[in-house]
Design a protein around this motif. Structure first.
Motif, PDB file in Angstrom:
ATOM      1  N   ASN A 727       0.822  -1.222   0.000  1.00 11.33           N
ATOM      2  CA  ASN A 727       0.000   0.000   0.000  1.00 11.33           C
ATOM      3  C   ASN A 727       0.851   1.265   0.000  1.00 11.33           C
ATOM      4  OD1 ASN A 727      -2.385  -1.475   0.085  1.00 11.33           O
ATOM      5  ND2 ASN A 727      -2.416  -1.530   2.308  1.00 11.33           N
ATOM      6  N   HIS A 728       2.028   1.152  -0.583  1.00  9.43           N
ATOM      7  CA  HIS A 728       2.946   2.288  -0.508  1.00  9.43           C
ATOM      8  C   HIS A 728       3.650   2.463  -1.844  1.00  9.43           C
ATOM      9  CE1 HIS A 728       6.239   4.393   2.192  1.00  9.43           C
ATOM     10  NE2 HIS A 728       5.714   5.194   1.279  1.00  9.43           N
ATOM     11  N   PHE A 729       3.493   3.655  -2.450  1.00  8.27           N
ATOM     12  CA  PHE A 729       4.102   3.946  -3.751  1.00  8.27           C
ATOM     13  C   PHE A 729       4.934   5.210  -3.682  1.00  8.27           C
ATOM     14  CE2 PHE A 729       1.885   0.983  -6.597  1.00  8.27           C
ATOM     15  CZ  PHE A 729       0.845   0.556  -5.780  1.00  8.27           C
ATOM     16  N   HIS A 730       5.883   5.285  -4.599  1.00 10.28           N
ATOM     17  CA  HIS A 730       6.707   6.497  -4.740  1.00 10.28           C
ATOM     18  C   HIS A 730       6.513   6.959  -6.180  1.00 10.28           C
ATOM     19  CE1 HIS A 730      10.274   9.092  -4.008  1.00 10.28           C
ATOM     20  NE2 HIS A 730      10.618   8.797  -5.240  1.00 10.28           N
ATOM     21  N   MET A 731       5.809   8.099  -6.330  1.00 13.05           N
ATOM     22  CA  MET A 731       5.508   8.614  -7.670  1.00 13.05           C
ATOM     23  C   MET A 731       6.491   9.712  -8.031  1.00 13.05           C
ATOM     24  SD  MET A 731       2.139  10.769  -8.948  1.00 13.05           S
ATOM     25  CE  MET A 731       0.989   9.406  -9.176  1.00 13.05           C
ATOM     26  N   THR A 732       6.961   9.701  -9.273  1.00 12.93           N
ATOM     27  CA  THR A 732       7.769  10.838  -9.716  1.00 12.93           C
ATOM     28  C   THR A 732       7.012  11.581 -10.819  1.00 12.93           C
ATOM     29  OG1 THR A 732       9.001   9.666 -11.440  1.00 12.93           O
ATOM     30  CG2 THR A 732       9.907   9.604  -9.215  1.00 12.93           C
ATOM     31  N   THR A 733       7.283  12.861 -10.914  1.00 16.45           N
ATOM     32  CA  THR A 733       6.637  13.707 -11.924  1.00 16.45           C
ATOM     33  C   THR A 733       7.724  14.540 -12.584  1.00 16.45           C
ATOM     34  OG1 THR A 733       6.354  15.703 -10.589  1.00 16.45           O
ATOM     35  CG2 THR A 733       4.751  13.952 -10.266  1.00 16.45           C
ATOM     36  N   THR A 734       7.357  15.300 -13.604  1.00 18.29           N
ATOM     37  CA  THR A 734       8.326  16.242 -14.184  1.00 18.29           C
ATOM     38  C   THR A 734       8.639  17.315 -13.132  1.00 18.29           C
ATOM     39  OG1 THR A 734       6.582  17.655 -15.037  1.00 18.29           O
ATOM     40  CG2 THR A 734       7.405  15.926 -16.509  1.00 18.29           C
ATOM     41  N   THR A 735       9.793  17.962 -13.299  1.00 19.12           N
ATOM     42  CA  THR A 735      10.168  19.040 -12.373  1.00 19.12           C
ATOM     43  C   THR A 735       9.093  20.110 -12.326  1.00 19.12           C
ATOM     44  OG1 THR A 735      12.525  18.706 -12.736  1.00 19.12           O
ATOM     45  CG2 THR A 735      11.845  20.872 -11.964  1.00 19.12           C
ATOM     46  N   GLY A 736       8.664  20.550 -13.493  1.00 18.69           N
ATOM     47  CA  GLY A 736       7.688  21.632 -13.542  1.00 18.69           C
ATOM     48  C   GLY A 736       6.298  21.198 -13.142  1.00 18.69           C
ATOM     49  N   GLY A 737       6.019  19.903 -13.241  1.00 24.01           N
ATOM     50  CA  GLY A 737       4.667  19.428 -12.979  1.00 24.01           C
ATOM     51  C   GLY A 737       4.416  19.004 -11.553  1.00 24.01           C
TER      52      GLY A 737
ATOM     53  N   GLY C  46      -9.566   6.575  17.466  1.00 23.12           N
ATOM     54  CA  GLY C  46      -8.601   5.471  17.421  1.00 23.12           C
ATOM     55  C   GLY C  46      -7.240   5.941  16.999  1.00 23.12           C
ATOM     56  N   PHE C  47      -7.238   6.759  15.986  1.00 23.24           N
ATOM     57  CA  PHE C  47      -5.978   7.293  15.488  1.00 23.24           C
ATOM     58  C   PHE C  47      -5.308   8.153  16.558  1.00 23.24           C
ATOM     59  CE2 PHE C  47      -2.952   9.347  12.801  1.00 23.24           C
ATOM     60  CZ  PHE C  47      -3.019  10.710  13.107  1.00 23.24           C
ATOM     61  N   LEU C  48      -6.060   9.049  17.190  1.00 21.52           N
ATOM     62  CA  LEU C  48      -5.485   9.966  18.176  1.00 21.52           C
ATOM     63  C   LEU C  48      -4.878   9.184  19.343  1.00 21.52           C
ATOM     64  CD1 LEU C  48      -8.285  12.701  18.221  1.00 21.52           C
ATOM     65  CD2 LEU C  48      -6.006  12.875  17.206  1.00 21.52           C
ATOM     66  N   LYS C  49      -5.577   8.146  19.750  1.00 22.72           N
ATOM     67  CA  LYS C  49      -5.079   7.340  20.873  1.00 22.72           C
ATOM     68  C   LYS C  49      -3.762   6.664  20.498  1.00 22.72           C
ATOM     69  CE  LYS C  49      -7.073   4.119  23.820  1.00 22.72           C
ATOM     70  NZ  LYS C  49      -8.090   3.108  24.108  1.00 22.72           N
ATOM     71  N   ARG C  97       8.207   4.076  16.212  1.00 22.61           N
ATOM     72  CA  ARG C  97       7.237   3.941  17.319  1.00 22.61           C
ATOM     73  C   ARG C  97       5.834   4.223  16.822  1.00 22.61           C
ATOM     74  NH1 ARG C  97      10.206   6.826  21.220  1.00 22.61           N
ATOM     75  NH2 ARG C  97       8.648   8.472  21.439  1.00 22.61           N
ATOM     76  N   LEU C  98       5.710   5.299  16.058  1.00 16.63           N
ATOM     77  CA  LEU C  98       4.392   5.664  15.544  1.00 16.63           C
ATOM     78  C   LEU C  98       3.831   4.580  14.636  1.00 16.63           C
ATOM     79  CD1 LEU C  98       4.737   9.451  14.680  1.00 16.63           C
ATOM     80  CD2 LEU C  98       2.807   8.428  15.906  1.00 16.63           C
ATOM     81  N   ARG C  99       4.679   4.075  13.745  1.00 12.93           N
ATOM     82  CA  ARG C  99       4.167   3.055  12.814  1.00 12.93           C
ATOM     83  C   ARG C  99       3.708   1.833  13.585  1.00 12.93           C
ATOM     84  NH1 ARG C  99       9.043   4.564   9.429  1.00 12.93           N
ATOM     85  NH2 ARG C  99       8.225   6.227   8.126  1.00 12.93           N
ATOM     86  N   GLU C 100       4.397   1.577  14.662  1.00 13.28           N
ATOM     87  CA  GLU C 100       4.036   0.423  15.468  1.00 13.28           C
ATOM     88  C   GLU C 100       2.681   0.619  16.138  1.00 13.28           C
ATOM     89  OE1 GLU C 100       7.395  -0.839  17.934  1.00 13.28           O
ATOM     90  OE2 GLU C 100       5.827  -1.601  19.315  1.00 13.28           O
ATOM     91  N   THR C 101       2.508   1.775  16.788  1.00 18.28           N
ATOM     92  CA  THR C 101       1.233   1.981  17.509  1.00 18.28           C
ATOM     93  C   THR C 101       0.080   2.179  16.526  1.00 18.28           C
ATOM     94  OG1 THR C 101       1.641   4.368  17.690  1.00 18.28           O
ATOM     95  CG2 THR C 101       2.333   2.986  19.554  1.00 18.28           C
ATOM     96  N   LEU C 102       0.367   2.721  15.344  1.00 18.07           N
ATOM     97  CA  LEU C 102      -0.720   2.922  14.378  1.00 18.07           C
ATOM     98  C   LEU C 102      -1.112   1.615  13.719  1.00 18.07           C
ATOM     99  CD1 LEU C 102       0.582   6.234  12.771  1.00 18.07           C
ATOM    100  CD2 LEU C 102      -1.519   5.988  14.099  1.00 18.07           C
ATOM    101  N   GLY C 103      -0.186   0.683  13.699  1.00 16.15           N
ATOM    102  CA  GLY C 103      -0.502  -0.643  13.194  1.00 16.15           C
ATOM    103  C   GLY C 103      -1.014  -0.621  11.773  1.00 16.15           C
ATOM    104  N   SER C 104      -2.145  -1.289  11.552  1.00 18.76           N
ATOM    105  CA  SER C 104      -2.661  -1.386  10.192  1.00 18.76           C
ATOM    106  C   SER C 104      -3.724  -0.335   9.907  1.00 18.76           C
ATOM    107  CB  SER C 104      -3.255  -2.775   9.977  1.00 18.76           C
ATOM    108  OG  SER C 104      -4.275  -2.963  10.950  1.00 18.76           O
ATOM    109  N   MET C 105      -3.831   0.625  10.808  1.00 16.70           N
ATOM    110  CA  MET C 105      -4.764   1.732  10.581  1.00 16.70           C
ATOM    111  C   MET C 105      -4.394   2.436   9.291  1.00 16.70           C
ATOM    112  SD  MET C 105      -5.396   4.252  13.792  1.00 16.70           S
ATOM    113  CE  MET C 105      -5.133   3.111  15.101  1.00 16.70           C
ATOM    114  N   HIS C 106      -5.341   3.081   8.650  1.00 14.77           N
ATOM    115  CA  HIS C 106      -5.027   3.870   7.476  1.00 14.77           C
ATOM    116  C   HIS C 106      -4.385   5.182   7.934  1.00 14.77           C
ATOM    117  CE1 HIS C 106      -5.005   6.178   3.898  1.00 14.77           C
ATOM    118  NE2 HIS C 106      -6.093   6.887   4.162  1.00 14.77           N
TER     119      HIS C 106
END
Lengths: 1004, 118, 199
Positions: A727-737, C46-49, C97-106
């Protein structure tokens, strides 16, 4: 004339113990501390200060304020020289140097006055009817007209002064510090509200500075004035700003003010700015801007020595200057009687009061007669004499209706005419604020009507002329404003005021009749600055310019630097007479900011030179500079463009860099590219919707090139996006964009798909990016990186690996914009320079070559890779670029999908991307060059498209170009032409891929 | 320089915001069912009234949140600020929303058909 | 540690860290290499906690306010975004630490330590100085300690954080705008007198 021959020492606020030497037109004079240039000149008996704009008639000081149309001065010398400054507003300082304008060779003898002799050929709008034949002479005429037109000289060279801009917030802004303004500021400030009180004059007090006969709350005017100011100053949240003109009124109570900080100082301290521009947001505004006296429009009313009556009084009471020894007072109302009385008291002679009104009564008339002043009721000045200074007038009785004269003319000697035509409330700011004006028949003036913004007018600007009324209105306005802003309290009680009054009443004769019709035998001036006469207004109306907007532009009345402060109402009224219309029917033109002219440097303030626009440089910039790189602007960034070795011109350097990037190792700073961190369970789906291709199944650690379209299916950005985790991506764009793409993503998430769980965070500046490419790049990287398996199988093209490079934590992306084996190494920006240096050191044995943006452009063009913004311009779709392959046919929805099916997108003759080769391999086509098939000897020719990118390719050994051409792909192999200035170049259409068309090298 | 009240950050100068065009342009959920003319109408046509206008803004140089506004395009009076994704509550805003030609447009009917939200 | 020695600030060669008169109305200094994180989350209970558990205090939900605990400051940027500022080199552990406590929360934690430069502004004239380039009402009646704001300062986008009621401010600006902003602050301080460093 002996020095200060007209100074009356026992009067005025100027300091006779501090004499100030100054120069005017090369002659030395002496004035006093507290003088303006105008008052100092008058103190020395100098009246001739300029020449009229068109007719070059001798002109003198008319007024004592910012409404001055005549005394326009070239102030100062060298780079600080400023044209068209009003002598009435210039505070005298030691060493002041001033010159009159618009005359040659001298003020006393001006050749331009010849215009006055031929003035019948030069009425309003004469230039619309002349200089037309022969047409070929127009440029000669224009040259002459330009030399004759204009007032003053612009300085040569940069403005050397500092200017500052300040934001300010207040609860109540009070504009003007006469009796109404002081009262309003006091009432508001006492409640604790944040109050700003601004006045254009050097001292607060407005009219109280020159009309000091009244008794207010049992005190003298001066005592009331200074006590009130002290009381306001004692309020902690009050700011008092003299020398500050409120100059513009904008939306939602936003106003601008110009504060003159050091203009009045002979030696300004170096750390202070010359002027400040204040930008004020006020919860409430009180306009206490006063009123400006109207001139009377009579024959030859423009001679030096003809002044506004209130100005004569101001020069006497405030500055201690007698404007003339033998005055003639000409009036249509009571106020001028006060001037006559003051003059008499100061030892001047009043030859007569000529009053247009037939019946007058009251204390003022009685006082005048008691002093032995002759009063001629129902009379008018019908002519004046005196070339460089008025010396006499001709007076006659009016007919009963006031539209003509009767009886015998009487000549009266005088060296001063004090004229009083009534008062025009200063409603400029109100009008700018979109407030409405309404015509008051009795006053013969526009007064405030319906407010548009949170503002109230108080005092003379509402038409109130008595001090008591002004103070009362001010107290109420200030209190109401403070309350509306949320403050509590009670206004101070309105003080008792004792002052002389007359019978009131005014006789409005807009054009004073003479012995001859208007326009004959003399000129009735209406607008002194632009030399517009009553005859001009009649002419305009006769010629059909009957709307007030046409009148203004055809005659130029009200279009000078004074914006018609002394002429607008007179002009409208005369137009009304001519059209037999009432003035509301005639209407008004729009008042525009600034209220008085201001320096351009003020609006620029600090934002010039290095502060004009932020210059953004990468963390590796120091190395580029030390290496002698040339730079180019990419938006706000300064990027290394090329790195010339000693003796190399641009072309040689770029050719060398482009070859080395393929044959050996090239290294480039790609830190400016946009980078966006994308996280969330819906991240992949979101990418699927914003890119044209498929993203859901992209593997972790894999990179993919993506194309983004707008909803109209036109390409707007591209880049490589990498999946870092599920669930984690790294997007690149043009410098100006970069910024635009982030905004785009947020827009869709917040406004269209708020249910999607995804976060976008810019990390453009978190990472420095160094790109290495070329046959030897893997070898080089291996020397600095031992925790990533760099073999082709373990680290394929379009993948990302994390590890350490030169001991620095890094993400290494194997992507390529050059088409060579290439690695983009991302490290924390603080390590960027260290990484670069380490690569340069290790790469020395490989003859590592830094290359800049120019070489990068060539390298990608050799491969036919597009640059968004170069091959695209918002009208180019994916298929036009030959990139239909990247458009998914399976995805149910992505931005732009529906528009791809629009008939316009499917036309066969759409402009399509092609390559072009020239016959001469060394000929490099110009970008932007137009392409034709049907060549003709001269334009017009049907243009098929244009060249988008063009370079010499050292790796191909010939020039290469890309172009967008109608139906381009079907024209492969065709010969086309590029007509240029002086020659035509033939080209052959080819596929837009020139080097390594199979793309084998990036995969190596 | 308008003074605009960001729903989160309070009143700020206009220079902190970016304009976002007309509000309540519902994106069709089954665009293939629209003719090219109906799609073009959705994409390219915009209202341009003198008077009450429903429009979008974002606090570009602040919290970067989008929101809606009811503004008089002639007087610049901002009549109402309301959350993105919601409808106006002011009288003038409701009137402008109901009177808009978009309510009867093919694109909007298409958007309603496909999705659950208004 | 090789990497620390190779660290370079965006203000290298631009910012001074000492000099100027002790009577200056403005004192300007860089706070280099502070740990900075962007925290994203929905702002719900949940997030704040979870965030509180890692940070020691909950991210503020009142717009444009900051919560501070020891060396950690949490500045509100938007309903789903906070800027966390902590000591140099403390960001990695805090993020973990934060990633750990936030777990799988969005939620997301992003290191932006190098994206932003932190400046400290103090002195008797900082209000006037800021008013030259910032349109916000920073008068004590409108803005106080513990409040923060994202806005313009000259032509740069910044986060301002008021530290106390004697005119002390933290300014966070994007790295590539820092040299421009530093020079702007120097030039605009001329009339008040300028000193560098922590004094």
């Amino acid at each position: 004339m002996s020095p200060q021959s007209h100074r009356v020492t026992e009067r005025g606020r100027t300091d006779k113990t501090r004499l100030i030497p100054f120069k005017f037109d090369g002659r030395d004079y002496v004035g006093q501390a507290g003088d303006t240039l105008a008052s100092a000149l008058l103190a020395n008996g100098v009246h001739l200060v300029g020449r009229g704009f068109k007719y070059h008639r001798p002109r003198g000081i008319l007024s004592a304020g910012s409404e001055e149309p005549n005394a326009l001065i070239q102030l100062g010398q060298g780079q600080r020289s400023e044209p068209n400054t009003r002598a009435t507003q210039i505070e005298l300082f030691e060493g002041l140097v001033a010159e009159s304008q618009n005359r040659w060779p001298s003020l006393a003898f001006d050749i331009g006055e010849a215009n006055n002799l031929v003035s019948r050929l030069l009425p309003s709008g004469f230039y619309y009817k002349t200089f037309m034949w022969p047409a070929s002479w127009w440029e000669k005429y224009e040259h002459m007209i330009r030399r004759a037109a204009g007032l003053g000289k612009a300085p040569v060279g940069r403005d050397p002064d500092r200017y500052e801009k300040h934001h300010a917030h207040c609860d109540v802004l009070v504009v003007g510090s006469g009796p109404a303004g002081l009262a309003a500021a006091l009432a508001a400030a006492r409640t604790g509200a944040r109050v700003i009180l601004a006045d254009e004059q050097s001292e607060l007090g407005g009219g109280l500075l020159s009309n000091s006969e009244a008794t207010i709350a049992g005190k003298s005017t001066e005592a009331w004035r200074s006590d009130t100011i002290a009381a306001i100053e004692a309020c902690e949240a009050a700011t008092l700003l003299p020398r500050t003109t409120v100059t513009g009124y904008y939306d939602h109570n936003y106003l601008t003010m110009v504060e003159r900080v050091t203009d009045h100082l002979a030696n300004p301290p170096a750390h202070l700015p010359r002027q400040r521009l204040w930008k004020v947001r006020a919860k409430r505004v009180v306009l206490a801007t006063g009123a400006i006296e109207r001139p009377l429009v009579f024959r030859d009313n423009d001679r030096p020595g003809i002044m506004l009556s209130s100005a004569v009084r101001t020069y006497l009471q405030r500055y201690g200057v007698l404007s003339g020894r033998r005055a003639l007072v000409f009036t249509n109302n009571d106020d001028a009687y006060r001037t006559a009385l003051s003059l008499k008291e100061a030892g001047g002679v009043v030859a007569a009061i000529v009053d247009l009104r037939i019946e007058v009564s009251g204390a003022l008339l009685d006082a005048a007669r008691a002093k032995g002043i002759e009063v001629l009721l129902g009379h008018a000045v019908v002519a004046t004499k005196g070339h460089k200074h008025v010396r006499s007038v001709s007076v006659m009785a009016l007919t009963g209706a006031g539209d003509g004269v009767q009886g015998l003319a009487r000549e009266i000697e005088c060296d001063l005419i004090a004229m009083a035509g009534g008062w025009n409330p200063t409603v400029h700011l109100l009008s700018q604020s979109r407030g409405k004006l309404s015509w008051n028949e009795d006053l013969g003036a526009f007064v405030p009507g319906q407010s548009f913004q949170a503002e109230t007018s108080a005092g003379s600007c509402t038409g109130a002329l008595e001090t008591a009324d002004c103070i009362r209105q001010g107290l109420k306005a200030g209190m109401d404003a403070a309350r509306a802003a949320g403050f509590k309290g009670r206004a101070p009680a309105a003080p008792k005021v004792e002052e002389h009054s007359g019978s009131g009443g005014m006789r409005l004769i807009w054009t004073v009749p003479s012995t001859r019709p208007v326009g004959r035998g003399g000129k009735h001036f209406v607008d002194f600055q632009n030399d517009v006469t009553a005859a001009d207004i009649r002419l305009a109306a006769r010629e059909g310019y009957q709307s007030v907007e046409h009148l203004k532009r055809y005659t130029t009345t009200g279009m000078g630097t004074d914006q018609g402060k002394t002429s607008n109402v007179n002009a409208l009224a005369i137009l009304g007479d001519v059209l037999s219309s009432d003035i509301p029917g005639v209407g008004t033109t729009t008042f525009r900011a600034p209220f008085t002219p201001s320096a351009i440097g003020l609006y620029a303030a600090r934002n010039v030179g290095e502060f004009f626009d932020p210059e953004r440089r990468t963390m590796i910039d120091e190395w580029h500079r030390e290496a002698g790189a040339k730079f180019e602007h990419v938006g706000q960034w300064m990027r290394a463009w090329y790195y010339p070795k000693p003796g190399e011109a641009q072309r040689q350097a770029v050719d060398r860099e482009v070859k080395a990037a393929r044959d050996g190792v090239g290294i480039m700073d790609a830190s400016t590219l946009g980078k966006i961190d994308i996280q969330g369970p819906d991240a992949a789906e979101f990418l699927n919707r914003v890119y044209t291709n498929a993203w859901l199944k992209l593997g972790i650690g894999r990179c993919r090139y993506g194309l983004m379209l707008h909803e109209d299916a036109m390409v707007f950005d591209d880049g490589v996006t990498t999946r870092l985790a599920e669930n984690h991506f790294h997007m690149t764009t043009t410098t100006g964009g970069a910024a635009g793409v982030l905004d785009w993503l947020e827009e869709w998430r917040q406004t269209e798909w708020p249910e999607m769980k995804v976060h976008f965070t810019s990390v453009t500046e978190q990472w420095a990016v160094v790109s290495i490419c070329g046959r030897k790049s893997r070898e080089l990287l291996a020397e600095l990186c031992d925790d990533i398996d760099l073999s082709g199988e373990a680290f394929p093209f379009m993948a990302m690996r994390e590890g350490t490079v030169s001991g620095l934590p890094a993400r290494v992306f194997r992507i390529s914009f050059t088409g060579e084996l290439s690695y983009e190494i991302n490290v924390a920006a603080r390590h960027g320079l260290a990484l670069w240096r380490a690569l340069m050191a290790a790469g020395e044995k490989h003859a590592i070559t830094p290359y800049g943006t120019e070489a990068m452009h060539v390298l990608r063009a050799e491969k036919g890779f597009i640059i968004v913004g170069q091959e695209t311009d918002g009208t180019v779709g994916p298929d036009d670029l030959g990139m239909d392959w990247i458009v998914s046919k399976k995805k149910p929805d992505f931005i732009g999908r529906r528009s791809l099916a629009r008939p316009d997108m499917l036309k066969p003759d759409r402009k399509q991307l092609v390559g072009l080769l020239t016959d001469d391999p060394n000929e490099v086509l110009p970008e932007g060059g137009q392409i034709v098939a049907d060549l003709k000897p001269a334009p017009p020719m049907e243009m098929l498209g244009h060249i988008t990118s063009s370079y010499y390719s050292p790796n191909c050994g010939h020039s290469i170009a890309m172009a967008l051409i109608k139906g381009g792909r079907a024209r492969t192999g065709e010969k086309l032409f590029v007509p240029l200035d002086g020659k035509t170049v033939s080209v052959r259409v080819v596929e837009p891929k020139f080097f390594d068309p199979e793309g084998e090298r990036a995969n190596g | 320089m308008l003074l605009i009240e960001c729903p989160w950050c309070g009143p700020r100068d206009e220079a902190e915001f970016a304009y976002g065009g007309e509000a309540h342009i519902a994106r069709p959920t089954e665009p293939d069912k629209l003719s090219d003319a109906e799609w073009a109408e959705y994409l390219f046509l915009a209202s341009n009234p003198r008077g009450t206008y429903l429009e979008r803004w974002r606090h570009a140089h602040g919290c970067r949140r989008w929101f809606n506004a009811v503004r008089d395009t002639y007087t610049h009076e901002i009549i109402e600020i309301y959350a993105m994704g919601s409808l106006p509550k002011s009288k003038l805003g409701i009137q402008a929303y109901e009177d808009s030609w978009r309510r009867g447009s093919a694109a909007e009917q298409n958007a309603k058909r496909g999705s659950a939200k208004s | 540690m090789a990497e620390i020695n190779q660290a370079r600030s965006p203000l290298a060669g631009v910012a001074s860290s000492e000099g100027g008169s002790s009577e200056a109305g403005i004192r300007l200094t860089e706070r280099p290499f502070l740990g900075k994180l962007v925290l994203r989350g929905d702002g719900g209970d949940g997030f704040l906690k979870a965030a509180d558990a890692a940070l020691g205090t909950a991210p503020p939900i009142e717009p444009n306010t900051a919560a501070t605990i020891e060396e950690v400051s949490i500045l509100w940027h938007s309903p789903d975004e906070w800027l966390i500022v902590t000591a140099t080199s403390a960001e990695t552990e805090l993020a973990n630490r934060l990633r750990e406590t936030l777990g799988s929360m969005h939620a997301a934690v992003i290191d932006v330590s190098d994206s932003l430069v932190a400046l400290r502004l103090s002195g008797s004239s900082t209000g006037s100085l800021l008013a030259k380039g910032c349109a916000l009402d920073l008068h004590p009646r409108a803005f106080g300690p513990g409040q923060c704001a994202q806005t313009h300062l000259a032509s740069a986008l910044v986060t301002l954080h008021q530290i106390d009621d004697t005119g002390t401010w933290d300014i966070f600006v994007r790295a590539s705008f820092a040299p421009y902003l530093w020079r702007w602050l120097e030039d605009a301080s001329l009339e008040y007198g300028l000193a560098y460093g922590t004094g």
